[in-house]
Enzyme design. Structure first.
Site, PDB file in Angstrom:
ATOM      1  N   GLU A 109       1.103  -1.499  -0.294  1.00  0.00           N
ATOM      2  CA  GLU A 109       0.348   0.096  -0.121  1.00  0.00           C
ATOM      3  C   GLU A 109       0.687   0.880  -0.304  1.00  0.00           C
ATOM      4  O   GLU A 109       0.787   1.865   0.427  1.00  0.00           O
ATOM      5  CB  GLU A 109      -1.392  -0.228   1.503  1.00  0.00           C
ATOM      6  CG  GLU A 109      -1.876  -0.928   0.994  1.00  0.00           C
ATOM      7  CD  GLU A 109      -3.306  -1.177   2.566  1.00  0.00           C
ATOM      8  OE1 GLU A 109      -3.931   0.305   2.873  1.00  0.00           O
ATOM      9  OE2 GLU A 109      -3.320  -2.158   3.172  1.00  0.00           O
ATOM     10  N   THR A 114       0.490   2.009  -8.858  1.00  0.00           N
ATOM     11  CA  THR A 114      -0.024   3.314  -9.047  1.00  0.00           C
ATOM     12  C   THR A 114       1.021   4.417 -10.084  1.00  0.00           C
ATOM     13  O   THR A 114       0.911   4.420 -11.557  1.00  0.00           O
ATOM     14  CB  THR A 114      -0.497   4.900  -7.742  1.00  0.00           C
ATOM     15  OG1 THR A 114      -1.400   3.917  -7.400  1.00  0.00           O
ATOM     16  CG2 THR A 114      -1.143   5.809  -8.040  1.00  0.00           C
ATOM     17  N   ARG A 244      -7.294  -0.201  -5.221  1.00  0.00           N
ATOM     18  CA  ARG A 244      -6.518  -0.810  -4.077  1.00  0.00           C
ATOM     19  C   ARG A 244      -6.865  -2.295  -5.030  1.00  0.00           C
ATOM     20  O   ARG A 244      -7.370  -2.906  -4.617  1.00  0.00           O
ATOM     21  CB  ARG A 244      -6.560  -0.714  -2.704  1.00  0.00           C
ATOM     22  CG  ARG A 244      -6.296  -2.139  -2.238  1.00  0.00           C
ATOM     23  CD  ARG A 244      -4.281  -1.989  -2.123  1.00  0.00           C
ATOM     24  NE  ARG A 244      -3.923  -2.780  -1.349  1.00  0.00           N
ATOM     25  CZ  ARG A 244      -2.645  -3.280  -1.578  1.00  0.00           C
ATOM     26  NH1 ARG A 244      -2.172  -3.299  -2.268  1.00  0.00           N
ATOM     27  NH2 ARG A 244      -1.558  -3.892  -0.860  1.00  0.00           N
ATOM     28  N   ASP A 266       7.223  -5.257 -12.076  1.00  0.00           N
ATOM     29  CA  ASP A 266       5.840  -5.294 -10.242  1.00  0.00           C
ATOM     30  C   ASP A 266       6.439  -6.490 -10.062  1.00  0.00           C
ATOM     31  O   ASP A 266       5.599  -7.027 -10.150  1.00  0.00           O
ATOM     32  CB  ASP A 266       4.927  -3.822 -10.835  1.00  0.00           C
ATOM     33  CG  ASP A 266       4.042  -3.934  -9.122  1.00  0.00           C
ATOM     34  OD1 ASP A 266       4.903  -4.707  -7.941  1.00  0.00           O
ATOM     35  OD2 ASP A 266       3.357  -3.362  -9.336  1.00  0.00           O
ATOM     36  N   GLN A 270       5.519  -9.991  -3.817  1.00  0.00           N
ATOM     37  CA  GLN A 270       5.823 -11.295  -4.015  1.00  0.00           C
ATOM     38  C   GLN A 270       6.449 -11.406  -2.993  1.00  0.00           C
ATOM     39  O   GLN A 270       7.635 -12.183  -2.842  1.00  0.00           O
ATOM     40  CB  GLN A 270       6.677 -11.662  -5.716  1.00  0.00           C
ATOM     41  CG  GLN A 270       5.412 -12.591  -6.363  1.00  0.00           C
ATOM     42  CD  GLN A 270       4.757 -13.785  -5.790  1.00  0.00           C
ATOM     43  OE1 GLN A 270       5.086 -14.807  -5.026  1.00  0.00           O
ATOM     44  NE2 GLN A 270       3.315 -13.758  -6.203  1.00  0.00           N
TER      45      GLN A 270
END
Length: 449
Positions: A109, A114, A244, A266, A270
């Protein structure tokens, strides 16, 4: 090149078969297959380099006329083919070496995805979200909003009871399914959310959100609930950027910017398996590490005893000092600056005692309620903001053990496209310094933050 493609395809197929048999979730099997394919490409590149070396040896032998013998027509044709293969291999290797590879890492987060979406919008092939992606984002927005408003309602008994006249609306919302694709916000649900969001008790609970897990984007969605609850609702770009969705597997995107090839990875979903895949990215141009600066007063979902900022600093230390990234530059984004500025007014930055004690060694100015420092835009407030932001930056930079390692750092906003300009400027600087070092014109010992 054929060796690279063939070996990569072979390893990919092996990975898919092995992943199908192996235990674990679908995203975990997908990640394992992707890593095996990446390993196949690396092996294929090594094979191609060996073939190129052999071709050069045969070519040299032909040019020198070993043992003064005359090459037959078939041998001369083979030499010609070897030279062509070697030329193509050199061209492919040169293209690969000139490609800028960026690895996106950070705590959960923090805004990694983004930034990834921004790259697609500005530099992707289509420069827009597809219809399928917009439809999926709509369902995810409904899910995000309903799940978070249910959490707020449940926590309101502890942090700020809502008006009893809204109990029917609250009860109805708590019954709403929140998992896509069944989550839905129609006009009736939208009016219920709107009524509760305007309640002082719900707002008091929202202000105390550091004590539980909800997304900061909820305020944006609730303030736009009339638009979101319409039957013909189509998410805006900002709506989609703030959604999200947990990253799963390894996502890769390619871009061409000013005739320079970029590839961004990205791998946020993981991070628990980091030791298994981190070596696959040792040749990246730079690591972009993203941390949410506004999480200074929040705790982990997995462990309420650990501050999120502390966890992000520990993760940065691990990545920055990893043996796989000894010569790799770091680009540090302290993200969500806008939310950090707002939160400083309502949540103390430094707490000396108690279970929420944090940043006891911070000596800069703090926001004091009832004074000009508690008003956005005043000189007093700006000093508090700059002091706290710089303290957070030094928390990360102080974990760098190699004094010659370059860390480019920026305090950013989650949806600010200037983030990408910072990335490109840093990459230009990285490449320029690398060329100067190779030419003997730059001493890495002179490097600073």
């Amino acid at each position: 090149r054929q060796a690279i493609e063939g070996e990569g395809e072979k390893r990919r197929e092996e990975g898919e078969r092995a992943s199908a048999r192996a235990p674990g979730s679908g995203s975990e099997r997908q990640a394992r297959a992707a890593l095996l394919a990446a390993d196949g490409r690396r092996r294929g590149q090594a094979d191609a380099r060996r073939d190129s070396a052999r071709a050069r040896q045969r070519s040299t032998a032909a040019n020198m006329g070993i043992c003064n013998s005359q090459l037959s027509d078939s041998d001369q044709e083979e030499v010609r083919r070897d030279r062509e293969i070697a030329r193509r291999n050199r061209k492919d290797a040169d293209r690969e070496n000139r490609r800028i590879k960026l690895l996106l890492l950070g705590a959960g987060e923090s805004g990694k995805s983004t930034i990834f979406k921004q790259m697609r919008l500005l530099y992707g092939k289509e420069k827009r979200f597809t219809d399928a992606e917009i439809k999926k984002a709509t369902l995810n927005i409904f899910s995000n909003v309903i799940a978070d408003i249910q959490t707020i309602i449940q926590k309101s008994a502890e942090f700020g009871p809502y008006d009893p006249s809204l109990k029917d609306e609250a009860a109805s919302l708590l019954r709403q399914p929140y998992e896509p694709p069944t989550a839905l916000i129609d006009e009736q649900v939208g009016q219920q959310i709107k009524a509760l969001w305007a309640d002082p008790g719900i707002q008091a609970t929202w202000a105390a959100r550091a004590n539980f897990q909800v997304q900061d984007a909820l305020s944006h969605y609730c303030e736009s609930i009339d638009r979101i609850s319409k039957e013909d609702y189509v998410p805006t770009t900002k709506d989609i950027l703030l959604t999200r969705v947990r990253t799963s597997g390894i996502v890769e995107e390619h871009y061409n910017i000013d005739d320079v090839d970029f590839v961004m990875f990205d791998v946020g979903g993981q991070r628990n398996e980091r030791r298994k895949w981190i070596h696959c990215f040792e040749d990246v141009t730079a690591v972009i590490f993203v941390a949410a600066i506004n999480e200074y007063d929040q705790v982990l979902f997995e462990d309420a005893r650990i501050n999120r900022m502390d966890e992000a600093v520990i993760l940065f230390e691990e990545i920055c000092n990893s043996k796989w990234f000894v010569k790799t530059a770091m680009i540090l984004f302290l993200n969500k600056r806008d939310l950090f500025r707002e939160k400083l007014i309502t949540s103390p930055f430094r707490i000396d005692d108690g279970p929420d004690a944090r940043f006891g060694d911070y000596t800069g100015p703090q926001v004091e309620p009832g004074t000009p420092s508690a008003t956005l835009g005043t000189d007093e407030y700006e000093k508090c903001y700059e002091g706290a932001a710089n303290y957070c930056l030094q928390l990360f930079l102080s974990r760098k053990k190699n004094p010659t390692k370059k860390v480019y750092h920026h305090i950013t906003c989650a949806t600010d496209t200037s983030n990408l300009s910072a990335v490109f400027n840093a990459c230009k600087d990285i490449i320029l310094k690398a060329n100067l070092v190779l030419g003997g014109f730059f001493d890495t010992k002179e490097e600073v933050h």
